[in-house]
Design a protein around this motif. Structure first.
Motif, PDB file in Angstrom:
ATOM      1  N   ASN A  30       0.830  -1.207   0.000  1.00 31.19           N
ATOM      2  CA  ASN A  30       0.000   0.000   0.000  1.00 31.19           C
ATOM      3  C   ASN A  30       0.865   1.259   0.000  1.00 31.19           C
ATOM      4  OD1 ASN A  30      -2.247  -1.610   0.084  1.00 31.19           O
ATOM      5  ND2 ASN A  30      -2.623  -1.357   2.278  1.00 31.19           N
ATOM      6  N   GLY A  31       0.549   2.163  -0.934  1.00 32.52           N
ATOM      7  CA  GLY A  31       1.290   3.415  -1.036  1.00 32.52           C
ATOM      8  C   GLY A  31       2.454   3.388  -2.000  1.00 32.52           C
ATOM      9  N   LEU A  32       2.800   2.211  -2.499  1.00 31.41           N
ATOM     10  CA  LEU A  32       3.914   2.109  -3.444  1.00 31.41           C
ATOM     11  C   LEU A  32       3.428   2.412  -4.863  1.00 31.41           C
ATOM     12  CD1 LEU A  32       5.760  -1.071  -2.107  1.00 31.41           C
ATOM     13  CD2 LEU A  32       6.128   1.339  -1.543  1.00 31.41           C
ATOM     14  N   TRP A  33       4.238   3.102  -5.629  1.00 33.00           N
ATOM     15  CA  TRP A  33       3.847   3.520  -6.968  1.00 33.00           C
ATOM     16  C   TRP A  33       3.938   2.348  -7.957  1.00 33.00           C
ATOM     17  CZ3 TRP A  33       6.360   8.955  -8.213  1.00 33.00           C
ATOM     18  CH2 TRP A  33       5.901   9.881  -7.256  1.00 33.00           C
ATOM     19  N   ARG A  34       2.960   2.311  -8.872  1.00 34.53           N
ATOM     20  CA  ARG A  34       3.023   1.381  -9.995  1.00 34.53           C
ATOM     21  C   ARG A  34       2.755   2.079 -11.325  1.00 34.53           C
ATOM     22  NH1 ARG A  34      -2.235  -0.804 -11.403  1.00 34.53           N
ATOM     23  NH2 ARG A  34      -3.872  -0.189  -9.935  1.00 34.53           N
TER      24      ARG A  34
ATOM     25  N   LEU B 180      11.607   4.477 -10.166  1.00 32.51           N
ATOM     26  CA  LEU B 180      12.023   3.158  -9.679  1.00 32.51           C
ATOM     27  C   LEU B 180      12.138   3.153  -8.165  1.00 32.51           C
ATOM     28  CD1 LEU B 180      13.196   0.300  -9.920  1.00 32.51           C
ATOM     29  CD2 LEU B 180      15.404   1.332 -10.500  1.00 32.51           C
ATOM     30  N   ALA B 181      12.716   4.194  -7.613  1.00 31.69           N
ATOM     31  CA  ALA B 181      12.846   4.272  -6.158  1.00 31.69           C
ATOM     32  C   ALA B 181      11.481   4.303  -5.492  1.00 31.69           C
ATOM     33  CB  ALA B 181      13.654   5.509  -5.775  1.00 31.69           C
ATOM     34  N   ALA B 182      10.490   4.969  -6.116  1.00 30.85           N
ATOM     35  CA  ALA B 182       9.154   5.071  -5.532  1.00 30.85           C
ATOM     36  C   ALA B 182       8.392   3.753  -5.596  1.00 30.85           C
ATOM     37  CB  ALA B 182       8.355   6.172  -6.247  1.00 30.85           C
ATOM     38  N   THR B 183       8.777   2.843  -6.493  1.00 32.05           N
ATOM     39  CA  THR B 183       8.114   1.538  -6.546  1.00 32.05           C
ATOM     40  C   THR B 183       8.587   0.622  -5.423  1.00 32.05           C
ATOM     41  OG1 THR B 183       9.784   0.486  -7.977  1.00 32.05           O
ATOM     42  CG2 THR B 183       8.012   1.712  -9.066  1.00 32.05           C
ATOM     43  N   MET B 184       9.765   0.882  -4.906  1.00 27.36           N
ATOM     44  CA  MET B 184      10.372   0.021  -3.886  1.00 27.36           C
ATOM     45  C   MET B 184      10.456  -1.429  -4.363  1.00 27.36           C
ATOM     46  SD  MET B 184      11.480   1.721  -1.352  1.00 27.36           S
ATOM     47  CE  MET B 184      11.678   0.464  -0.092  1.00 27.36           C
ATOM     48  N   SER B 185      10.711  -1.594  -5.654  1.00 30.50           N
ATOM     49  CA  SER B 185      10.900  -2.937  -6.214  1.00 30.50           C
ATOM     50  C   SER B 185      12.316  -3.392  -5.892  1.00 30.50           C
ATOM     51  CB  SER B 185      10.667  -2.913  -7.733  1.00 30.50           C
ATOM     52  OG  SER B 185      10.923  -4.179  -8.307  1.00 30.50           O
ATOM     53  N   LYS B 186      12.439  -4.206  -4.870  1.00 31.63           N
ATOM     54  CA  LYS B 186      13.754  -4.568  -4.358  1.00 31.63           C
ATOM     55  C   LYS B 186      14.625  -5.267  -5.406  1.00 31.63           C
ATOM     56  CE  LYS B 186      11.861  -6.746  -0.934  1.00 31.63           C
ATOM     57  NZ  LYS B 186      11.675  -7.577   0.289  1.00 31.63           N
ATOM     58  N   THR B 187      14.000  -6.142  -6.181  1.00 33.40           N
ATOM     59  CA  THR B 187      14.773  -6.878  -7.176  1.00 33.40           C
ATOM     60  C   THR B 187      15.398  -5.939  -8.203  1.00 33.40           C
ATOM     61  OG1 THR B 187      13.374  -8.849  -6.934  1.00 33.40           O
ATOM     62  CG2 THR B 187      14.656  -8.638  -8.965  1.00 33.40           C
TER      63      THR B 187
ATOM     64  N   HIS C 184       1.531  -3.743 -11.578  1.00 37.50           N
ATOM     65  CA  HIS C 184       2.103  -4.086 -10.273  1.00 37.50           C
ATOM     66  C   HIS C 184       3.387  -3.306 -10.086  1.00 37.50           C
ATOM     67  CE1 HIS C 184       3.933  -6.602  -7.084  1.00 37.50           C
ATOM     68  NE2 HIS C 184       2.694  -6.947  -6.798  1.00 37.50           N
ATOM     69  N   LYS C 185       3.731  -3.049  -8.845  1.00 38.49           N
ATOM     70  CA  LYS C 185       4.939  -2.252  -8.562  1.00 38.49           C
ATOM     71  C   LYS C 185       6.199  -2.969  -9.016  1.00 38.49           C
ATOM     72  CE  LYS C 185       6.594  -4.376  -4.577  1.00 38.49           C
ATOM     73  NZ  LYS C 185       7.977  -4.582  -4.095  1.00 38.49           N
ATOM     74  N   ASN C 186       6.209  -4.312  -8.995  1.00 44.23           N
ATOM     75  CA  ASN C 186       7.387  -5.032  -9.480  1.00 44.23           C
ATOM     76  C   ASN C 186       7.531  -4.920 -10.993  1.00 44.23           C
ATOM     77  OD1 ASN C 186       8.193  -5.841  -6.938  1.00 44.23           O
ATOM     78  ND2 ASN C 186       7.135  -7.813  -7.041  1.00 44.23           N
ATOM     79  N   GLU C 187       6.400  -4.952 -11.698  1.00 42.94           N
ATOM     80  CA  GLU C 187       6.443  -4.751 -13.146  1.00 42.94           C
ATOM     81  C   GLU C 187       6.904  -3.333 -13.465  1.00 42.94           C
ATOM     82  OE1 GLU C 187       3.507  -4.585 -17.049  1.00 42.94           O
ATOM     83  OE2 GLU C 187       2.799  -5.538 -15.207  1.00 42.94           O
ATOM     84  N   ALA C 188       6.363  -2.366 -12.724  1.00 39.20           N
ATOM     85  CA  ALA C 188       6.785  -0.975 -12.924  1.00 39.20           C
ATOM     86  C   ALA C 188       8.271  -0.818 -12.638  1.00 39.20           C
ATOM     87  CB  ALA C 188       5.974  -0.048 -12.023  1.00 39.20           C
TER      88      ALA C 188
ATOM     89  N   GLY D  51      10.670  -3.107 -12.843  1.00 41.58           N
ATOM     90  CA  GLY D  51      11.457  -3.724 -13.895  1.00 41.58           C
ATOM     91  C   GLY D  51      11.523  -2.868 -15.148  1.00 41.58           C
ATOM     92  N   VAL D  52      10.370  -2.297 -15.529  1.00 42.55           N
ATOM     93  CA  VAL D  52      10.343  -1.449 -16.718  1.00 42.55           C
ATOM     94  C   VAL D  52      11.152  -0.179 -16.483  1.00 42.55           C
ATOM     95  CG1 VAL D  52       8.879  -0.063 -18.230  1.00 42.55           C
ATOM     96  CG2 VAL D  52       8.159  -2.359 -17.566  1.00 42.55           C
ATOM     97  N   MET D  53      11.019   0.430 -15.313  1.00 40.73           N
ATOM     98  CA  MET D  53      11.771   1.652 -15.041  1.00 40.73           C
ATOM     99  C   MET D  53      13.277   1.394 -15.066  1.00 40.73           C
ATOM    100  SD  MET D  53       9.757   4.167 -14.878  1.00 40.73           S
ATOM    101  CE  MET D  53       7.969   4.182 -15.089  1.00 40.73           C
ATOM    102  N   ALA D  54      13.707   0.230 -14.604  1.00 43.46           N
ATOM    103  CA  ALA D  54      15.130  -0.113 -14.679  1.00 43.46           C
ATOM    104  C   ALA D  54      15.579  -0.193 -16.137  1.00 43.46           C
ATOM    105  CB  ALA D  54      15.386  -1.438 -13.969  1.00 43.46           C
ATOM    106  N   MET D  55      14.752  -0.800 -16.987  1.00 40.56           N
ATOM    107  CA  MET D  55      15.090  -0.885 -18.405  1.00 40.56           C
ATOM    108  C   MET D  55      15.038   0.483 -19.071  1.00 40.56           C
ATOM    109  SD  MET D  55      13.415  -4.469 -19.699  1.00 40.56           S
ATOM    110  CE  MET D  55      11.768  -4.176 -19.032  1.00 40.56           C
ATOM    111  N   LEU D  56      14.147   1.353 -18.593  1.00 41.33           N
ATOM    112  CA  LEU D  56      14.076   2.703 -19.145  1.00 41.33           C
ATOM    113  C   LEU D  56      15.308   3.523 -18.767  1.00 41.33           C
ATOM    114  CD1 LEU D  56      10.301   3.651 -18.693  1.00 41.33           C
ATOM    115  CD2 LEU D  56      11.464   2.738 -20.702  1.00 41.33           C
ATOM    116  N   VAL D  57      15.861   3.270 -17.602  1.00 42.55           N
ATOM    117  CA  VAL D  57      17.133   3.905 -17.246  1.00 42.55           C
ATOM    118  C   VAL D  57      18.209   3.486 -18.250  1.00 42.55           C
ATOM    119  CG1 VAL D  57      18.992   3.999 -15.540  1.00 42.55           C
ATOM    120  CG2 VAL D  57      16.609   4.138 -14.791  1.00 42.55           C
ATOM    121  N   ILE D  58      18.248   2.192 -18.564  1.00 46.81           N
ATOM    122  CA  ILE D  58      19.208   1.679 -19.544  1.00 46.81           C
ATOM    123  C   ILE D  58      18.961   2.313 -20.916  1.00 46.81           C
ATOM    124  CG2 ILE D  58      19.913  -0.394 -20.792  1.00 46.81           C
ATOM    125  CD1 ILE D  58      19.340  -1.982 -18.218  1.00 46.81           C
ATOM    126  N   ALA D  59      17.680   2.421 -21.305  1.00 46.22           N
ATOM    127  CA  ALA D  59      17.340   3.037 -22.585  1.00 46.22           C
ATOM    128  C   ALA D  59      17.753   4.509 -22.610  1.00 46.22           C
ATOM    129  CB  ALA D  59      15.840   2.899 -22.848  1.00 46.22           C
TER     130      ALA D  59
END
Length: 447
Positions: A189-193, A236-243, A198-202, A204-212
């Motif tokens: 709750n409260g994590l951005w997506r 990415l930081a706002a999603t708190m996607s640890k992986t 899902h926040k994990n999908e967001a 993962g995509v944000m990490a790839m967008l950094v690369i892009a």
């Protein structure tokens, strides 16, 4: 004879046409605007084709055997458009992708469709997999130059980043996890997506967008590239996607080291070493007590968010059909797992995948399929890298493909990033594999 360095397969094709002077070839050219529009549409579909998912909808609790009509229509439309473009430009440009590991993987996957627990379901889902592969290869051929590719990818990335921020601001109930999400853990709750499901999908995509974004900046689009990279990094930081937060610096650091290390064995250790260590730390901790004890001293969460329950269940099912597997797309979120696979109310019942790409590959294609997958998607790209960039100089396009490839492999220990056409990591992963293959074949040309 002189050798001209080329920065992408697209550069090779264009220069070959120019030297030939064939008026018929020139007459079949496609305008830059159309190339970028089609390529950008494919990239947007790869990253997100179902924006603003309402997680309070009870329909998300049903089995997924019927598929998603919107996804099917979108990708069929893109496939028709790309098919026209490839026919116009020349389908022979895809010939370098006919490498035996890729052919063997496709052949084995096709054979297991016939032995699937649900052959019709597997065949239907395999069609989408084939379409995504064609689109990924088509994007690489479609781009006229690396600069055009950078502008196209950077523009698509900016649309996604900007849309996600706007969604958080304007429709937070659809862009931020809340208590009404039916498949949501309370701690989310409260994590951005953003516009993602899902926040994990967001993440993962944000990490790839950094690369892009880093690719676009390195290819000459500095303002666009750094805007995307910084915006995606903050999100990415706002999603708190640890992986994804853990993997991104690992990928950036390891791939950057390849600019200083040229030996094939050294590069293999740098790039595949982390993949092996993560696999041992995750699956090893689930099945080997000694590894679990060792990992527990380093990581406080030795259960990996409860995924060991799914891994145990998947391992048992692999043992039941170790050669051909259960069939592509014919296991998770089907009647077999949702209503007859595990104890009532277990997380296994509603799991979308096995949360480990290597385990899932063995589950759906058998152990031979896993072996072929490792050859085609781990060893072959590494060889292609060493052929495309044998020295310390790695051009922006090759670095983009290298980073997307390594991100997909490292993420495979936590998510099912392989053979998942609905998954952004797979779409960009297969694009990266094809990109490295084309770069290896067209590193230099005679002029």
């Amino acid at each position: 004879m002189r050798l001209l360095p080329v920065s992408s397969a697209a550069d090779y094709a264009v220069r070959a046409e120019t030297r030939s002077g064939d008026k018929h070839d020139i007459s079949r050219d496609i305008p830059d605007g159309l190339r970028m529009a089609l390529g950008g549409a494919c990239l947007l579909a790869f990253w997100n084709h179902t924006p603003l998912t309402d997680l309070s909808d009870p329909g998300h609790l049903d089995a997924w055997e019927s598929g998603n009509t919107t996804t099917q229509v979108l990708f069929i439309g893109l496939a028709l458009a790309m098919g026209w473009a490839l026919r116009r430009l020349g389908i022979e440009r895809l010939r370098p992708l006919l490498a035996w590991p890729l052919i063997a993987c496709a052949g084995w996957l096709g054979a297991t469709l016939l032995t699937s627990a649900d052959p019709l379901l597997s065949m239907r889902r395999a069609v989408l997999l084939a379409i995504v592969a064609m689109l990924a290869a088509g994007v690489l051929v479609l781009m006229r130059s690396v600069r055009q590719f950078a502008l196209t990818m950077g523009g698509a990335a900016l649309i996604l980043v900007g849309s996600s921020y706007l969604a958080v601001a304007l429709v937070p109930n659809l862009a931020i996890h809340n208590a009404f999400d039916l498949l949501n853990e309370p701690e989310h709750n409260g994590l951005w997506r953003g516009i993602f499901a899902h926040k994990n999908e967001a993440g993962g995509v944000m990490a790839m967008l950094v690369i892009a974004g880093l690719f676009a900046a390195g290819a000459g689009e500095r303002i666009l590239g750094w805007t995307v990279a910084i915006g995606a990094g903050v999100f990415l930081a706002a999603t708190m996607s640890k992986t994804s937060i853990m993997l991104l610096p690992m990928v950036l650091g390891a791939t950057s080291l390849c600019r200083f290390v040229t030996g094939p064995l050294a590069r293999a250790a740098i790039l595949l070493g982390p993949v092996l260590l993560l696999s041992v730390a995750t699956l090893g901790s689930a099945f080997v007590p000694a590894i679990q004890e060792t990992v527990g001293r380093v990581l406080p969460d030795t259960s990996f968010t409860g995924r060991t329950e799914i891994w145990d269940f998947a391992a048992d099912k692999i043992a039941e059909r170790p050669i051909t597997g259960w069939g592509y797309g014919a296991f998770w979120r089907t009647e077999r797992t949702m209503y007859g696979g595990a104890a009532e109310n277990s997380w296994v019942n509603t799991a979308d995948h096995g949360h480990n790409a290597f385990l899932d590959t063995a589950l759906v294609t058998g152990l031979p399929g896993l072996a072929l997958t490792l050859i085609a998607f781990a060893l072959m790209p590494l060889r292609d890298l060493n052929r495309a960039a044998p020295s310390t100089r790695i051009d922006p396009a090759t670095m983009l493909f290298l980073r997307l490839w390594m991100f997909g492999l490292t993420a495979a220990s936590f998510e099912s990033t392989l053979y998942s056409p609905n998954s952004p990591p797979w779409c960009l992963f297969i694009l990266a594999v094809f990109g490295l293959r084309l770069r290896a074949r067209h590193r230099t040309i005679a002029g």
